[in-house]
Design an enzyme around this catalytic site. Structure first.
Site, PDB file in Angstrom:
ATOM      1  N   TYR A   3       0.873  -1.177   0.000  1.00 16.90           N
ATOM      2  CA  TYR A   3       0.000   0.000   0.000  1.00 16.90           C
ATOM      3  C   TYR A   3       0.913   1.231   0.000  1.00 16.90           C
ATOM      4  O   TYR A   3       2.074   1.135  -0.375  1.00 16.90           O
ATOM      5  CB  TYR A   3      -0.910  -0.129   1.242  1.00 16.90           C
ATOM      6  CG  TYR A   3      -2.014   0.869   1.331  1.00 16.90           C
ATOM      7  CD1 TYR A   3      -2.948   1.012   0.315  1.00 16.90           C
ATOM      8  CD2 TYR A   3      -2.146   1.685   2.463  1.00 16.90           C
ATOM      9  CE1 TYR A   3      -3.966   1.954   0.407  1.00 16.90           C
ATOM     10  CE2 TYR A   3      -3.173   2.608   2.570  1.00 16.90           C
ATOM     11  CZ  TYR A   3      -4.069   2.749   1.537  1.00 16.90           C
ATOM     12  OH  TYR A   3      -5.076   3.675   1.629  1.00 16.90           O
ATOM     13  N   ARG A  53      -5.853   9.951 -11.157  1.00 17.62           N
ATOM     14  CA  ARG A  53      -5.158  10.666 -10.064  1.00 17.62           C
ATOM     15  C   ARG A  53      -4.740   9.609  -9.051  1.00 17.62           C
ATOM     16  O   ARG A  53      -5.472   9.308  -8.118  1.00 17.62           O
ATOM     17  CB  ARG A  53      -6.121  11.698  -9.454  1.00 17.62           C
ATOM     18  CG  ARG A  53      -5.555  12.655  -8.480  1.00 17.62           C
ATOM     19  CD  ARG A  53      -5.229  12.064  -7.100  1.00 17.62           C
ATOM     20  NE  ARG A  53      -6.340  11.993  -6.177  1.00 17.62           N
ATOM     21  CZ  ARG A  53      -6.437  11.055  -5.214  1.00 17.62           C
ATOM     22  NH1 ARG A  53      -5.534  10.101  -5.077  1.00 17.62           N
ATOM     23  NH2 ARG A  53      -7.462  11.063  -4.403  1.00 17.62           N
ATOM     24  N   LYS A  89      -5.386  -1.800  -2.521  1.00 17.19           N
ATOM     25  CA  LYS A  89      -6.555  -1.569  -1.643  1.00 17.19           C
ATOM     26  C   LYS A  89      -7.239  -2.903  -1.344  1.00 17.19           C
ATOM     27  O   LYS A  89      -7.664  -3.157  -0.217  1.00 17.19           O
ATOM     28  CB  LYS A  89      -7.556  -0.620  -2.311  1.00 17.19           C
ATOM     29  CG  LYS A  89      -7.041   0.800  -2.472  1.00 17.19           C
ATOM     30  CD  LYS A  89      -7.428   1.692  -1.303  1.00 17.19           C
ATOM     31  CE  LYS A  89      -6.798   3.072  -1.419  1.00 17.19           C
ATOM     32  NZ  LYS A  89      -7.009   3.941  -0.271  1.00 17.19           N
ATOM     33  N   GLU A 120     -11.923   4.562  -6.671  1.00 14.23           N
ATOM     34  CA  GLU A 120     -10.631   4.942  -6.101  1.00 14.23           C
ATOM     35  C   GLU A 120      -9.829   5.789  -7.082  1.00 14.23           C
ATOM     36  O   GLU A 120      -9.685   5.428  -8.256  1.00 14.23           O
ATOM     37  CB  GLU A 120      -9.848   3.667  -5.766  1.00 14.23           C
ATOM     38  CG  GLU A 120      -8.614   3.908  -4.917  1.00 14.23           C
ATOM     39  CD  GLU A 120      -8.963   4.363  -3.519  1.00 14.23           C
ATOM     40  OE1 GLU A 120      -9.832   3.750  -2.860  1.00 14.23           O
ATOM     41  OE2 GLU A 120      -8.358   5.351  -3.062  1.00 14.23           O
ATOM     42  N   ASP A 121      -9.325   6.879  -6.588  1.00 10.60           N
ATOM     43  CA  ASP A 121      -8.371   7.709  -7.329  1.00 10.60           C
ATOM     44  C   ASP A 121      -8.845   8.125  -8.718  1.00 10.60           C
ATOM     45  O   ASP A 121      -8.112   8.033  -9.720  1.00 10.60           O
ATOM     46  CB  ASP A 121      -7.005   7.004  -7.369  1.00 10.60           C
ATOM     47  CG  ASP A 121      -6.354   6.992  -5.974  1.00 10.60           C
ATOM     48  OD1 ASP A 121      -7.017   7.410  -5.011  1.00 10.60           O
ATOM     49  OD2 ASP A 121      -5.202   6.559  -5.860  1.00 10.60           O
ATOM     50  N   ASP A 132     -13.944   6.148  -2.049  1.00 14.31           N
ATOM     51  CA  ASP A 132     -13.032   6.086  -0.914  1.00 14.31           C
ATOM     52  C   ASP A 132     -12.352   7.420  -0.642  1.00 14.31           C
ATOM     53  O   ASP A 132     -12.202   7.839   0.512  1.00 14.31           O
ATOM     54  CB  ASP A 132     -11.983   5.005  -1.229  1.00 14.31           C
ATOM     55  CG  ASP A 132     -10.997   4.810  -0.107  1.00 14.31           C
ATOM     56  OD1 ASP A 132     -11.413   4.869   1.057  1.00 14.31           O
ATOM     57  OD2 ASP A 132      -9.807   4.573  -0.394  1.00 14.31           O
ATOM     58  N   ASP A 133     -11.932   8.118  -1.694  1.00 18.40           N
ATOM     59  CA  ASP A 133     -11.185   9.363  -1.505  1.00 18.40           C
ATOM     60  C   ASP A 133     -12.076  10.472  -0.950  1.00 18.40           C
ATOM     61  O   ASP A 133     -11.641  11.278  -0.144  1.00 18.40           O
ATOM     62  CB  ASP A 133     -10.561   9.809  -2.837  1.00 18.40           C
ATOM     63  CG  ASP A 133      -9.612   8.758  -3.341  1.00 18.40           C
ATOM     64  OD1 ASP A 133      -8.572   8.548  -2.719  1.00 18.40           O
ATOM     65  OD2 ASP A 133      -9.949   8.077  -4.342  1.00 18.40           O
ATOM     66  N   ASN A 165      -0.382  11.756  -0.078  1.00 21.90           N
ATOM     67  CA  ASN A 165       0.424  10.557  -0.346  1.00 21.90           C
ATOM     68  C   ASN A 165       1.094  10.673  -1.702  1.00 21.90           C
ATOM     69  O   ASN A 165       0.615  11.408  -2.565  1.00 21.90           O
ATOM     70  CB  ASN A 165      -0.493   9.326  -0.346  1.00 21.90           C
ATOM     71  CG  ASN A 165      -1.112   9.098   1.009  1.00 21.90           C
ATOM     72  OD1 ASN A 165      -0.447   9.143   2.015  1.00 21.90           O
ATOM     73  ND2 ASN A 165      -2.414   8.851   1.027  1.00 21.90           N
TER      74      ASN A 165
HETATM   75  N1  LIG Z   1      -4.570  10.254   3.696  1.00 26.29           N
HETATM   76  C1  LIG Z   1      -5.560   9.776   2.992  1.00 26.29           C
HETATM   77  O1  LIG Z   1      -6.289   8.878   3.421  1.00 26.29           O
HETATM   78  C2  LIG Z   1      -5.833  10.330   1.636  1.00 26.29           C
HETATM   79  C3  LIG Z   1      -4.971  11.181   1.023  1.00 26.29           C
HETATM   80  N2  LIG Z   1      -5.247  11.666  -0.220  1.00 26.29           N
HETATM   81  C4  LIG Z   1      -4.252  12.516  -0.838  1.00 26.29           C
HETATM   82  O2  LIG Z   1      -4.784  13.794  -1.028  1.00 26.29           O
HETATM   83  C5  LIG Z   1      -4.108  14.416  -2.101  1.00 26.29           C
HETATM   84  C6  LIG Z   1      -5.127  15.157  -2.933  1.00 26.29           C
HETATM   85  O3  LIG Z   1      -6.063  14.297  -3.523  1.00 26.29           O
HETATM   86  P1  LIG Z   1      -7.281  14.920  -4.378  1.00 26.29           P
HETATM   87  O4  LIG Z   1      -8.070  15.839  -3.527  1.00 26.29           O
HETATM   88  O5  LIG Z   1      -8.051  13.841  -5.011  1.00 26.29           O
HETATM   89  O6  LIG Z   1      -6.438  15.670  -5.487  1.00 26.29           O
HETATM   90  P2  LIG Z   1      -6.755  16.894  -6.410  1.00 26.29           P
HETATM   91  O7  LIG Z   1      -5.663  17.001  -7.372  1.00 26.29           O
HETATM   92  O8  LIG Z   1      -8.138  16.826  -6.905  1.00 26.29           O
HETATM   93  O9  LIG Z   1      -6.713  18.148  -5.412  1.00 26.29           O
HETATM   94  C7  LIG Z   1      -5.562  18.787  -5.014  1.00 26.29           C
HETATM   95  C8  LIG Z   1      -5.955  20.143  -4.483  1.00 26.29           C
HETATM   96  O10 LIG Z   1      -4.787  20.757  -3.943  1.00 26.29           O
HETATM   97  C9  LIG Z   1      -4.734  22.087  -4.403  1.00 26.29           C
HETATM   98  N3  LIG Z   1      -3.362  22.585  -4.424  1.00 26.29           N
HETATM   99  C10 LIG Z   1      -2.410  22.394  -5.371  1.00 26.29           C
HETATM  100  N4  LIG Z   1      -1.321  23.123  -5.074  1.00 26.29           N
HETATM  101  C11 LIG Z   1      -1.591  23.768  -3.916  1.00 26.29           C
HETATM  102  C12 LIG Z   1      -0.866  24.686  -3.125  1.00 26.29           C
HETATM  103  N5  LIG Z   1       0.354  25.086  -3.479  1.00 26.29           N
HETATM  104  N6  LIG Z   1      -1.453  25.176  -2.007  1.00 26.29           N
HETATM  105  C13 LIG Z   1      -2.694  24.768  -1.639  1.00 26.29           C
HETATM  106  N7  LIG Z   1      -3.429  23.913  -2.371  1.00 26.29           N
HETATM  107  C14 LIG Z   1      -2.879  23.426  -3.492  1.00 26.29           C
HETATM  108  C15 LIG Z   1      -5.358  22.046  -5.792  1.00 26.29           C
HETATM  109  O11 LIG Z   1      -5.781  23.353  -6.200  1.00 26.29           O
HETATM  110  C16 LIG Z   1      -6.515  21.101  -5.540  1.00 26.29           C
HETATM  111  O12 LIG Z   1      -7.605  21.802  -4.990  1.00 26.29           O
HETATM  112  C17 LIG Z   1      -3.330  13.316  -2.817  1.00 26.29           C
HETATM  113  O13 LIG Z   1      -1.970  13.431  -2.491  1.00 26.29           O
HETATM  114  C18 LIG Z   1      -3.849  12.044  -2.214  1.00 26.29           C
HETATM  115  O14 LIG Z   1      -2.865  11.054  -2.110  1.00 26.29           O
HETATM  116  C19 LIG Z   1      -6.400  11.375  -0.881  1.00 26.29           C
HETATM  117  C20 LIG Z   1      -7.298  10.510  -0.318  1.00 26.29           C
HETATM  118  C21 LIG Z   1      -7.054   9.892   0.956  1.00 26.29           C
HETATM  119  C1  LIG Z   2      -5.026   6.936   0.528  1.00 22.76           C
HETATM  120  C2  LIG Z   2      -5.676   7.277  -0.706  1.00 22.76           C
HETATM  121  O1  LIG Z   2      -6.750   6.791  -1.000  1.00 22.76           O
HETATM  122  C3  LIG Z   2      -5.056   8.248  -1.581  1.00 22.76           C
HETATM  123  O2  LIG Z   2      -4.020   8.813  -1.260  1.00 22.76           O
HETATM  124  O3  LIG Z   2      -5.624   8.469  -2.657  1.00 22.76           O
HETATM  125 MG   LIG Z   3      -7.216   7.061  -3.005  1.00 22.91          MG
END
Ligand SMILES: NC(=O)C1=CN([C@@H]2O[C@H](COP(=O)(O)OP(=O)(O)OC[C@H]3O[C@@H](n4cnc5c(N)ncnc54)[C@H](O)[C@@H]3O)[C@@H](O)[C@H]2O)C=CC1
Ligand SMILES: CC(=O)C(=O)O
Ligand SMILES: [Mg+2]
Length: 561
Positions: A81, A134, A152, A223-224, A246-247, A402
């Site tokens: 993972y 993504r 996953k 997912e993603d 999930d996201d 991540n």
């Molecule tokens: N810890 C967890 O369980 C999870 C973590 N994630 C992580 O969240 C991250 C984002 O995922 P999504 O929302 O789907 O991606 P996304 O690409 O749709 O959203 C990213 C957001 O960050 C903003 N952004 C980009 N540069 C920035 C900056 N310099 N300052 C502030 N904001 C900025 C963008 O404008 C956008 O709104 C990924 O790295 C993913 O791995 C996602 C799901 C679960």
């Molecule tokens: C953890 C997860 O689902 C993500 O980073 O997209």
């Molecule tokens: Mg995800």
């Protein structure tokens, strides 16, 4: 392709049909890459080598593979993972040996209803599907994103005890906008730009219809998917199919549990949550999912009416790539608009449209700084210094992006600038920080892996035809309640991954109880809805436990006596 069709193999291999020369080249590139990875890899230089060894075991002996994974989950979750799965997806064309899962591509339009029968298992309980647009915070990885669906589902088996014969990783290949992959002769997917609009929707619709026709009781985890489609598809399917994203939804629940833990860690009751000032960096599928859920949770605590819902809105400041989001933002995204700050209000706070993250933290003095931006190092020294002005006794930092390199800051950075009392969580695992004075800075892993296995298992065993908001909320509350007062005071707001099977059992039971409450249960196998409704909490926990698969070799030959 003709051969694939004649042998009923359509969908069981990646879409790009390769010549032997290409296959040799792919293998050689991978072989050479091993040396490079050992030198330039992430924190664990052997991570990819470990993944290969585990993957070979997975192909060879499924029972043994899951025995190893369950017994050493803390050590190997970071391999199957996040973070290693990200590296795996980035290098998938080289790592690919045997196919796993199904591929539905834009070339398969009109064929999906029949090709779904190419999958050998008569029963499938859980599908994780991605379109690769993504993957973690690594962007569009096209068909190589299948690695995330496989990872996953490994957790579904290890944590939720879903039978590995009944899981199906799926990649929907509608093309890729990753120029590097489009030019790479070894790329395993369709070498065309992504389909969009109605063409895209028609493919996802066809896929959903096909899998639910063959397996009417399956649960599909999205997912993603890039944010643009994540919300639309969720709205499109959530009231008709057993599915969740999930996201958007899993991440929201995990964040809520962590945010409530952070309130308790400050020595305050959970009911004080609506007083927390929260700055969120990132307004994509994950950020907006968290914001919506946090706002609803606050509103419920404030009286669960329209006024409470409106009041809760003012606790959030959202910063994206263009800075602070206000009502003045041009082309404001529809999903982010409920969180756009009013201009007058923001001017009073000394802020304006597009204000930088440092400025926002300086002026707002938030209790919580939460990152879902996919930008590694976004919480710079200046941002963390600004957080020193927080009005909270123990500010909390959630660097949730991540994989590891995308974390908004490291625990060392957070603890060294803000001191020992700060609460820290990250999406990918980090080691605890030893302060050298007998104290430890705890690094929590704030990842949706704590929730999705329980949401899936609970939904499966309840037989509920949908995954309701109430079921998701029950899962989040259950995770929050899992932590004791002593733990949260020590800054431990999420459990250790080593207890993931127990946590998942509790969460699944909470999901079933909520489904009963909402009159959604339809039963599972021998246990019908009427029987399920009569179960006590202990009986539900027992029912869940008894339905969790464990890796055991079957007895094939019995002694005569
Ligand atoms: N810890 C967890 O369980 C999870 C973590 N994630 C992580 O969240 C991250 C984002 O995922 P999504 O929302 O789907 O991606 P996304 O690409 O749709 O959203 C990213 C957001 O960050 C903003 N952004 C980009 N540069 C920035 C900056 N310099 N300052 C502030 N904001 C900025 C963008 O404008 C956008 O709104 C990924 O790295 C993913 O791995 C996602 C799901 C679960
Ligand atoms: C953890 C997860 O689902 C993500 O980073 O997209
Ligand atoms: Mg995800």
């Amino acid at each position: 392709m003709t051969e694939r069709d004649r042998l009923d193999l359509r969908g069981l291999l990646p879409p790009n049909v390769m010549s032997s020369e290409q296959q040799i080249e792919r293998f050689m590139v991978d072989l050479k890459r091993l040396e490079v990875q050992a030198r330039d890899g992430p924190s664990d230089p052997n991570a990819l080598a470990k993944w290969r060894i585990l993957n070979r075991l997975h192909d060879r002996n499924e029972t043994m593979y899951y025995k190893v994974l369950i017994a050493h989950i803390e050590e190997y979750a970071p391999i199957v993972y996040t973070p290693t799965v990200g590296l795996v997806c980035q290098n998938y064309s080289g790592l690919f040996r045997r196919p796993r899962g199904m591929y539905f591509s834009a070339e398969d339009r009109g064929e999906m209803m029949s090709m779904v029968y190419n999958w050998p298992a008569d029963q499938v309980d859980m599908i994780v599907v991605t379109d690769g647009s993504r993957i973690l915070g690594l962007g569009d990885l096209g068909v190589h994103g299948i690695g995330i669906a496989i990872g996953k589902l490994d957790l579904y088996v290890a944590a939720a005890g879903i039978n590995p014969q009944r899981v199906l990783p799926v990649m929907i290949d509608v093309g890729t906008n990753n120029e590097k992959l489009l030019k790479d002769p070894l790329y395993l997917g369709l070498q065309q730009h992504r389909l969009d609009g109605d063409e895209y929707l028609a493919i996802i619709d066809e896929f959903m219809e096909a899998v639910f026709t063959r397996w009417p009781h399956v649960i599909v985890q999205f997912e993603d998917f890039q944010s643009k489609w994540a919300f639309k598809l969720l709205q499109r399917y959530r009231n008709t199919y057993r599915m969740f994203n999930d996201d958007v939804q899993g991440t929201a629940g995990v964040a809520i549990a962590g945010l409530l833990g952070a309130v308790r860690a400050q020595g305050r009751p959970m009911i004080d949550f609506p007083k927390q000032k929260i700055v969120v960096a990132g307004a994509g599928s994950a950020g907006i999912g968290v914001l919506n859920a946090a706002r609803k949770t606050m509103a419920r605590m404030l009286g669960n009416n329209e006024a409470a819902f409106e009041a809760a809105r003012s606790q959030f400041w959202v910063v994206d790539a263009q800075g602070l989001i206000t009502e003045e933002r041009e082309n404001l995204d529809q999903d982010a608009s409920p969180f756009a700050r009013k201009v007058k209000e923001i001017n009073r706070q000394g802020l304006r449209e597009g204000a930088s993250l440092v400025e926002v933290v300086q002026q707002v003095k938030p209790d919580v700084l939460l990152g879902l931006s996919a930008v590694g190092g976004l919480f710079t020294k200046e941002v963390l210094e600004a957080l020193k002005g927080s009005t909270a006794t123990r500010p909390a930092i959630f660097a949730m992006s991540n994989p590891t390199t995308n974390a908004e800051c490291t625990p060392e950075e957070a603890f060294s600038i803000l001191g020992e009392s700060v609460i820290f969580a990250s999406g990918s695992p980090f080691k605890d920080v030893d302060f050298g004075n007998g104290h430890i800075g705890h690094c929590n892993q704030g990842n949706n892996m704590y929730l999705f296995p329980g949401i899936g298992l609970g939904t499966l065993l309840s037989g509920s035809p949908i995954v309701s908001d109430g079921m998701l909320q029950a899962a989040a509350e259950c995770l929050a309640a899992y932590m004791t007062e002593d733990e949260v005071h020590e800054g431990i707001i999420y459990p250790s991954i080593s207890s993931i099977r127990d946590i998942t059992k509790e969460i699944a039971a909470a999901v079933i109880m909520e489904a009963i409450e909402e009159d959604l249960v339809e039963g599972y196998r021998g246990v019908d809805a009427r029987e399920l409704r009569k179960f006590s909490k202990e009986e539900i926990l027992e029912f869940v436990k008894n339905n969790m698969w464990s890796p055991e070799y079957p007895t094939l030959v019995y002694n005569q006596d």
